[in-house]
Write an enzyme that holds these catalytic residues in place. Structure first.
Site, mmCIF file in Angstrom:
data_model
loop_
_atom_site.group_PDB
_atom_site.id
_atom_site.type_symbol
_atom_site.label_atom_id
_atom_site.label_comp_id
_atom_site.label_asym_id
_atom_site.label_seq_id
_atom_site.Cartn_x
_atom_site.Cartn_y
_atom_site.Cartn_z
ATOM 1 N N LYS A 1 0.879 -1.159 0.000
ATOM 2 C CA LYS A 1 0.000 0.000 0.000
ATOM 3 C C LYS A 1 0.917 1.208 0.000
ATOM 4 O O LYS A 1 2.052 1.133 0.457
ATOM 5 C CB LYS A 1 -0.867 0.013 1.257
ATOM 6 C CG LYS A 1 -2.008 -0.957 1.169
ATOM 7 C CD LYS A 1 -3.093 -0.530 2.116
ATOM 8 C CE LYS A 1 -4.113 -1.635 2.292
ATOM 9 N NZ LYS A 1 -5.015 -1.345 3.407
ATOM 10 N N HIS B 1 1.878 6.747 2.666
ATOM 11 C CA HIS B 1 1.311 8.087 2.492
ATOM 12 C C HIS B 1 1.519 8.958 3.722
ATOM 13 O O HIS B 1 2.105 8.511 4.708
ATOM 14 C CB HIS B 1 -0.163 8.006 2.104
ATOM 15 C CG HIS B 1 -1.025 7.325 3.118
ATOM 16 N ND1 HIS B 1 -1.334 7.905 4.316
ATOM 17 C CD2 HIS B 1 -1.622 6.114 3.107
ATOM 18 C CE1 HIS B 1 -2.101 7.083 4.999
ATOM 19 N NE2 HIS B 1 -2.284 5.985 4.296
ATOM 20 N N HIS C 1 1.214 7.910 7.385
ATOM 21 C CA HIS C 1 2.259 7.126 8.068
ATOM 22 C C HIS C 1 3.356 7.981 8.639
ATOM 23 O O HIS C 1 4.200 7.503 9.383
ATOM 24 C CB HIS C 1 2.918 6.157 7.090
ATOM 25 C CG HIS C 1 1.989 5.118 6.603
ATOM 26 N ND1 HIS C 1 1.588 5.046 5.305
ATOM 27 C CD2 HIS C 1 1.378 4.118 7.243
ATOM 28 C CE1 HIS C 1 0.763 4.037 5.162
ATOM 29 N NE2 HIS C 1 0.609 3.459 6.322
HETATM 30 N N1 ARG Z 1 0.246 -2.176 10.076
HETATM 31 C C1 ARG Z 1 -0.670 -1.547 10.951
HETATM 32 C C2 ARG Z 1 -1.338 -0.378 10.245
HETATM 33 O O1 ARG Z 1 -0.775 0.191 9.331
HETATM 34 C C3 ARG Z 1 -0.023 -1.013 12.205
HETATM 35 C C4 ARG Z 1 0.670 -2.051 13.047
HETATM 36 C C5 ARG Z 1 0.924 -1.581 14.433
HETATM 37 N N2 ARG Z 1 1.592 -2.525 15.243
HETATM 38 C C6 ARG Z 1 1.060 -3.610 15.770
HETATM 39 N N3 ARG Z 1 1.812 -4.412 16.457
HETATM 40 N N4 ARG Z 1 -0.217 -3.880 15.636
HETATM 41 O O2 ARG Z 1 -2.437 -0.011 10.619
#
Ligand code: ARG
Length: 567
Positions: free
Chosen positions: A125, A128, A131
């Site tokens: 993805k 953007h 983040h």
């Molecule tokens: N990849 C997830 C997102 O972009 C965030 C992950 C955060 N860390 C975790 N251990 N859940 O929403």
């Protein structure tokens, strides 16, 4: 010792019945500087001393007048207002600053490890501007804790597993083209993703196909897995450029897929501990006693979820790093997810679940509105940074056409402006991104602070004053209001570092740098430095300037912003 600690000590000599910590709590800072540096209210003492507060204040003041720490002591009703001797302030701040190579740092975290889960982007993805927040906040928290002596482990917990990969694989097989994806990178993947959602609206069977593809992945289907690996590679290569621009690094990229073979053991353990219940064919952990909806850990089709992988990851991290704290930086809308899986770990009997911390933040939007990945309505972080750099370059060409390494400086200032803006308010506040606000050289922005730093650095260069010499900071030369104000701000720095780390709030440092920069600008405006009328006066002001550049640079580095010497 800090100024406040000295004041407390003096008061304690006057009122030995009170503990230093109690005096510290009672001490107030008057709203108006004309009333003194500190005020000591006496009403709380009336009972203990069986005397009217105003009389107690008289007694305390009589004692304090004997102390050479104060140049003036006044009684106003039940208050004793004290003015700290200005030369004493100079000495105290000078000594505090000179006593440490890195002012405000500490060893208190020695032997303790903080695991930080941040950035944690979803692969395939776009990276953007949403983040940016987790990345900038996480990076700042890392720097703050490291400055306090903690060992930090920076983890980019990649979102590299889940049904979206089923969708992508299906889309790629139907409409994809190897060369095109190779060439377009994440944009190519995003186009496929967007197309999938568009077509699935008319053609809901596509969703079933995607689910089947993901299940096949979970069962080790090599054909899909090799597409998946390729997508992961493409994404990582591309985001590496952004991380480089931001100067952000990680110690581990173990993402969700790493925990695939570790979820079974978690499910087994939940079963053994009698925490697992069936609900409509799926498996859940009941959390009604904690007033939360049930935590889903296995889907009907037996596949794992985001939560299941997070459970496995937390257990793995505790085993691997024996963390003092494990911190997760994500948008606030994931609050329930974290609360739920923290609770499940607690129910499993892991007392360290109390050391898991969710650090949430608010949304970012553009002036033109909200972003949405599914509709392809996003601003890539790379594009945003590139544009910030280009705009900065334009502004700088105008302001300082002769600047050497313009490109490098434009990068430091452009990227710094964006990061600074992101860390300017407390985390939970929503951010609207505005170019005018971010790149302003006069407002409360990154470029303003960086510019102040460069200006102070240039003074030091001209005077060839590169090393701080405590003996130059003679009290008598720094008693004017501007110098005093500056000293009091500098003195606060160690406290601010602590507070920012403890509350996971980088903005405390961001705001501090603005306050310091603006106080220095006033000082400089009122007090000629290079053309000071006397050698000793000039040196005292230069020593102050050196102190300011050191603290500004440290402050900026703690929030991940660079400080160019010339701009
Ligand atoms: N990849 C997830 C997102 O972009 C965030 C992950 C955060 N860390 C975790 N251990 N859940 O929403």
């Amino acid at each position: 010792m800090t100024i406040q600690e000295c004041v407390v000590e003096s008061i304690q000599r006057a009122v030995p019945e009170l503990e230093a910590s109690v005096i510290g709590e009672m001490l107030e800072i008057p709203p108006d500087k004309k009333m003194g540096d500190y005020a000591f209210p006496c009403f709380r003492l009336a009972k203990q001393f069986r005397k009217a507060p105003a009389l107690i204040a008289q007694d305390v003041a009589a004692h304090l007048k004997e102390e050479d720490l104060f140049e003036q002591v006044e009684v106003v009703g039940p208050y004793v207002n004290v003015f700290v001797n200005k030369e004493k302030i100079v000495e105290l701040v000078r000594d505090a600053f000179a006593s440490q190579e890195q002012f405000g740092s500490s060893q208190e975290g020695e032997g303790k490890t903080i695991v930080l889960d941040y950035s944690s982007i979803n692969i395939a993805k776009p990276f953007h501007i949403g983040h940016l927040r987790t990345t900038a906040i996480g990076n700042a928290i890392h720097k703050l804790y490291r400055y306090l002596g903690y060992n930090t482990v920076r983890i980019n917990y990649l979102g590299d597993w889940g049904t979206q990969f089923g969708k992508l694989a299906v889309a790629y097989r139907k409409w994809g083209n190897k060369e095109l994806v190779e060439k377009q990178g994440i944009q190519g993947l995003l186009d496929l993703y967007v197309r999938f959602h568009k077509e699935a609206k008319e053609n809901p069977e596509l969703d079933d196909e995607a689910r089947a593809a993901f299940t096949a992945m979970e069962h080790g289907d090599e054909e899909i897995l090799s597409i998946w690996r390729w997508f992961v590679d493409i994404s990582l290569k591309e985001v590496a450029k952004v991380y480089e621009l931001l100067d952000v690094q990680f110690d581990s990229y173990k993402g969700e897929s790493f925990y695939m073979d570790k979820v079974d053991a978690v499910i087994e353990e939940l079963k053994e501990k009698k925490l697992l219940q069936e609900s409509d064919g799926a498996m859940i952990v009941d959390l009604s006693d904690a007033d939360m909806p049930p935590c889903l850990v296995l889907k009907k089709d037996g596949s794992s979820l985001y939560t299941t992988r997070d459970l496995a990851a937390a257990i793995y991290r505790k085993k691997t790093y024996d963390f003092y704290k494990c911190i997760y930086v994500t948008a606030f809308d994931q609050g329930l997810h974290f609360a739920q899986f923290f609770k499940v770990l607690e129910k499993m009997g892991y007392e360290w679940s109390k050391d898991l911390v969710h650090v949430p933040y608010g949304l970012v939007s553009l002036e033109s509105g909200k972003m949405s990945t599914r509709e392809g309505q996003v601003v890539f972080l790379q594009d945003l940074l590139d544009e910030a750099i280009a705009k900065t370059k334009e502004i700088m060409q105008e302001k300082n056409p002769d600047l050497e390494n313009l490109d490098e400086v434009a990068k430091q200032v452009g990227v710094g402006a964006v990061v600074f803006n992101d860390l300017f308010n407390n985390r939970i506040k929503d951010v609207t991104f505005s170019w005018n606000k971010v790149l302003n050289f006069d407002g409360e922005t990154g470029p303003y602070v960086q510019y102040t730093f460069a200006r102070a650095s240039s003074i030091l260069r001209k005077a060839d004053y590169q090393t701080f010499r405590p003996e130059d900071m003679k009290g008598e030369y720094l008693t004017d209001a501007y110098a005093q104000d500056l000293l009091k701000i500098i003195e606060e720095f160690p406290k601010k570092v602590h507070e920012a780390a403890e509350r996971y709030e980088p903005y405390i440092i961001t705001r501090f740098t603005v306050a310091l920069a603006s106080s220095f600008n006033k000082f400089y405006h009122e007090n000629p430095i290079l053309s000071a009328e006397q050698e000793e006066l000039r040196n005292a002001r230069l020593a102050m300037t050196k102190m300011v550049t050191t603290v500004l640079k440290t402050g900026l580095s703690l929030i991940g912003v660079q400080a160019p010497e010339k701009m």
